[in-house]
Design an enzyme around this catalytic site. Structure first.
Site, mmCIF file in Angstrom:
data_model
loop_
_atom_site.group_PDB
_atom_site.id
_atom_site.type_symbol
_atom_site.label_atom_id
_atom_site.label_comp_id
_atom_site.label_asym_id
_atom_site.label_seq_id
_atom_site.Cartn_x
_atom_site.Cartn_y
_atom_site.Cartn_z
ATOM 1 N N ALA A 167 5.006 2.689 -4.559
ATOM 2 C CA ALA A 167 6.211 2.293 -3.821
ATOM 3 C C ALA A 167 6.037 0.904 -3.231
ATOM 4 C CB ALA A 167 6.480 3.292 -2.710
ATOM 5 N N ASP B 59 9.206 -1.971 -6.458
ATOM 6 C CA ASP B 59 10.618 -1.933 -6.859
ATOM 7 C C ASP B 59 11.397 -1.169 -5.785
ATOM 8 O OD1 ASP B 59 12.974 -2.117 -8.240
ATOM 9 O OD2 ASP B 59 12.474 -0.596 -9.733
ATOM 10 N N LYS B 60 11.532 -1.800 -4.635
ATOM 11 C CA LYS B 60 12.118 -1.109 -3.477
ATOM 12 C C LYS B 60 13.556 -0.677 -3.726
ATOM 13 C CE LYS B 60 9.446 -3.208 0.321
ATOM 14 N NZ LYS B 60 9.104 -2.178 1.312
ATOM 15 N N ASN C 154 0.937 -6.832 4.436
ATOM 16 C CA ASN C 154 2.396 -6.943 4.545
ATOM 17 C C ASN C 154 2.883 -6.264 5.812
ATOM 18 O OD1 ASN C 154 4.478 -4.571 4.012
ATOM 19 N ND2 ASN C 154 2.584 -4.036 2.916
ATOM 20 N N PHE D 41 10.306 -2.076 5.886
ATOM 21 C CA PHE D 41 11.395 -1.366 5.181
ATOM 22 C C PHE D 41 12.620 -2.253 4.962
ATOM 23 C CE2 PHE D 41 10.209 3.272 6.565
ATOM 24 C CZ PHE D 41 9.143 3.250 5.687
ATOM 25 N N ASN E 158 11.025 6.977 -3.036
ATOM 26 C CA ASN E 158 10.294 7.050 -1.766
ATOM 27 C C ASN E 158 11.297 6.757 -0.657
ATOM 28 O OD1 ASN E 158 8.891 5.688 0.505
ATOM 29 N ND2 ASN E 158 7.042 5.977 -0.723
ATOM 30 N N SER F 85 4.291 4.223 6.759
ATOM 31 C CA SER F 85 4.379 2.768 6.847
ATOM 32 C C SER F 85 3.979 2.363 8.254
ATOM 33 C CB SER F 85 5.796 2.282 6.574
ATOM 34 O OG SER F 85 5.899 0.931 7.004
ATOM 35 N N ASN G 103 4.730 -0.407 9.590
ATOM 36 C CA ASN G 103 5.573 -1.525 10.009
ATOM 37 C C ASN G 103 6.909 -1.130 10.623
ATOM 38 O OD1 ASN G 103 3.636 -3.442 9.060
ATOM 39 N ND2 ASN G 103 4.269 -2.894 6.981
ATOM 40 N N THR G 104 7.145 0.165 10.790
ATOM 41 C CA THR G 104 8.314 0.637 11.537
ATOM 42 C C THR G 104 7.749 1.317 12.787
ATOM 43 O OG1 THR G 104 9.672 0.922 9.564
ATOM 44 C CG2 THR G 104 10.299 2.216 11.503
ATOM 45 N N LYS H 184 3.608 11.256 1.775
ATOM 46 C CA LYS H 184 2.674 10.117 1.699
ATOM 47 C C LYS H 184 2.107 9.834 3.081
ATOM 48 C CE LYS H 184 2.211 5.364 -0.007
ATOM 49 N NZ LYS H 184 2.853 4.292 -0.782
ATOM 50 N N ASN I 216 -1.130 5.161 2.155
ATOM 51 C CA ASN I 216 -0.429 3.899 2.395
ATOM 52 C C ASN I 216 -1.434 2.783 2.768
ATOM 53 O OD1 ASN I 216 1.817 2.144 2.998
ATOM 54 N ND2 ASN I 216 3.023 4.000 3.307
ATOM 55 N N TYR J 90 -0.536 -1.186 -6.798
ATOM 56 C CA TYR J 90 0.415 -2.266 -6.584
ATOM 57 C C TYR J 90 -0.347 -3.597 -6.442
ATOM 58 C CZ TYR J 90 4.166 -4.991 -4.270
ATOM 59 O OH TYR J 90 5.084 -5.955 -3.931
ATOM 60 N N SER J 91 -1.152 -3.743 -5.385
ATOM 61 C CA SER J 91 -1.711 -5.065 -5.042
ATOM 62 C C SER J 91 -2.499 -5.704 -6.169
ATOM 63 C CB SER J 91 -2.610 -4.952 -3.804
ATOM 64 O OG SER J 91 -1.877 -4.458 -2.714
HETATM 65 C C1 LIG Z 1 4.122 -5.799 -0.402
HETATM 66 C C2 LIG Z 1 3.952 -4.316 -0.265
HETATM 67 C C3 LIG Z 1 5.038 -3.511 0.033
HETATM 68 C C4 LIG Z 1 4.892 -2.135 0.158
HETATM 69 N N1 LIG Z 1 5.988 -1.360 0.432
HETATM 70 C C5 LIG Z 1 5.854 -0.015 0.493
HETATM 71 C C6 LIG Z 1 6.975 0.813 0.703
HETATM 72 O O1 LIG Z 1 8.112 0.347 0.805
HETATM 73 N N2 LIG Z 1 6.770 2.157 0.787
HETATM 74 C C7 LIG Z 1 5.529 2.732 0.652
HETATM 75 O O2 LIG Z 1 5.411 3.966 0.718
HETATM 76 N N3 LIG Z 1 4.452 1.965 0.407
HETATM 77 C C8 LIG Z 1 4.595 0.626 0.325
HETATM 78 N N4 LIG Z 1 3.488 -0.150 0.074
HETATM 79 C C9 LIG Z 1 2.164 0.513 -0.064
HETATM 80 C C10 LIG Z 1 1.799 0.797 -1.509
HETATM 81 O O3 LIG Z 1 2.692 1.721 -2.085
HETATM 82 C C11 LIG Z 1 0.387 1.382 -1.589
HETATM 83 O O4 LIG Z 1 0.355 2.623 -0.917
HETATM 84 C C12 LIG Z 1 -0.667 0.457 -0.968
HETATM 85 O O5 LIG Z 1 -0.353 -0.892 -1.199
HETATM 86 C C13 LIG Z 1 -2.065 0.729 -1.503
HETATM 87 O O6 LIG Z 1 -2.129 0.522 -2.893
HETATM 88 P P1 LIG Z 1 -2.685 -0.865 -3.554
HETATM 89 O O7 LIG Z 1 -3.990 -1.168 -2.869
HETATM 90 O O8 LIG Z 1 -2.832 -0.574 -5.005
HETATM 91 O O9 LIG Z 1 -1.647 -1.888 -3.266
HETATM 92 C C14 LIG Z 1 3.621 -1.531 -0.043
HETATM 93 C C15 LIG Z 1 2.526 -2.355 -0.372
HETATM 94 C C16 LIG Z 1 2.672 -3.713 -0.491
HETATM 95 C C17 LIG Z 1 1.475 -4.567 -0.841
#
Ligand SMILES: Cc1cc2nc3c(=O)[nH]c(=O)nc-3n(C[C@H](O)[C@H](O)[C@H](O)COP(=O)(O)O)c2cc1C
Length: 364
Positions: free
Chosen positions: A61, A64-65, A110, A114, A139, A173, A175-176, A214, A243, A316-317
């Protein structure tokens, strides 16, 4: 083809602000004619939550928000895509800049908060591709200003369960403000009771949709005991661990950027996220499958997640630093691991190292 294109594009993308680079990537995925990845070897198939995944690698997640490119990602070889986080109403999130690369550490911080185009826009897009096939989960999260956050989750379950392959309840998250408090036992029990109840109502007219939870990698083990206990009692279909982290490992080299507020992801998150995954696995006792996410940037890291207890993985990262070629690299590493041990399916490796991982020193 995509590999060559990416190798040329990456230095350009890295010269941009991370959020601008991300918007441009989404635009390119939405309109570029993409090659279709080779079909998956049958040994990579995973059955979990009542769904058949062609391979275990999911887009996490946050990429592709708004549900703009799930089919492009499936086409490029992901076994599933988790869109979102989506909130009921559109909201802008925190002020920019709010995404930071830690290049030397291969990490990202980040504090987007949201940013979402809101449920209506995302629903429209997912409805338009509803017959396209492939596993596309959603999500969901609460609006920052919601008077009743639980009501936001209930509303979103009602809207999305009929159309999504699965729904993830995101209460992790960082950040909220206050959102992570929903992970505490009493609040979580109330949330899951109402969410599962909403899912049951939808099931009667639209069929069953798995509900996943999650969690943050920052829970204490006592809090994890409670969260798993409630998740099992309320019969969620699975958990995602986890997360981003608010912690800053001592090993970080990008000291200045590491001071930015927000959730850390990418390579520096791997030890903590994998430890929490194993801790979750031993508590869940196979009541439901787990998705392991956090810091996967190689075939070896993907295999470590599976051996720590993940039936499926997400990332993702690492895409920021390694590009989409990583997906094919992980698939071939997983197949080599199966061949090495003469196994027919990844399910035989799930959790093989969980107990051993929980006995290691706590990752610092
Ligand atoms: C830029 C950014 C935005 C993210 N936004 C969300 C989100 O909207 N919802 C969520 O559940 N996780 C979000 N995540 C967390 C990722 O889904 C994932 O749980 C986390 O980055 C760990 O995986 P990674 O180390 O492969 O990135 C975000 C991560 C990044 C880097």
């Amino acid at each position: 083809m995509i590999g060559l294109f990416e190798r040329l594009a990456r230095p350009f993308l890295h010269a941009l602000d991370p959020e601008d680079a991300h918007s441009l990537t989404i635009k390119m995925l939405a309109c570029a004619p993409l090659p279709r990845a080779a079909g998956d070897d049958k040994r990579l198939a995973v059955r979990a939550f009542g769904l058949n995944f062609p391979n275990p690698i999911g887009m996490a997640a946050g990429f592709d928000k708004n549900g703009e490119v799930p089919d492009a990602l499936l086409r490029l070889g992901f076994g599933f895509v988790e869109t979102g986080t989506v909130t009921p109403l559109p909201q802008r999130g925190n002020p920019r800049p709010r995404v930071f690369r830690l290049n030397a550490d291969r990490g990202v911080i980040n504090r987007l908060g949201f940013n979402s185009q809101g449920a209506e826009a995302v629903l429209r897009r997912l409805a338009a591709r509803a017959n396209a096939g492939g596993i596309v989960g959603i999500n969901i999260g609460a609006n920052k200003d919601a008077a009743d956050r639980v009501a936001d989750y209930v509303r979103l379950i009602e809207r999305f369960a009929p159309i999504a392959s699965y729904v993830t309840i995101n209460i992790s998250s960082p950040n909220t403000p206050g959102l992570r408090n929903l992970q505490q036992a009493e609040a979580l029990d109330d949330l899951l009771a109402r969410v599962i109840d909403a899912r049951e109502r939808v099931t009667r007219r639209a069929g069953p949709t798995p509900v996943l939870l999650k969690i943050a990698p920052d829970l204490s083990l006592a809090e994890l005991d409670d969260a798993v206990g409630v998740a099992r009692a309320r019969r969620v279909d699975g958990m995602i661990v986890g997360n981003t982290t608010l912690t800053r490992p001592a090993s970080l080299r990008e000291m200045k950027i590491a001071k930015e507020a927000g959730g850390l992801s990418g390579r520096p998150l791997l030890p903590l996220a994998t430890r929490m995954l194993a801790e979750t696995y031993v508590r869940v006792e196979s009541a439901f499958p787990l998705i392991g996410v956090g810091g996967i940037d190689s075939g070896a890291a993907a295999l470590a997640k599976i051996r720590a207890g993940a039936s499926l993985i997400q990332l993702y990262s690492a895409l920021v630093f390694r590009g989409l070629g990583l997906v094919a690299e992980i698939k071939s590493a997983l197949l080599s691991a199966l061949e090495r041990d003469s196994l027919d399916s990844l399910s035989e490796l799930v959790g093989a190292d969980a107990a051993a991982v929980t006995a290691e020193a706590w990752p610092g």
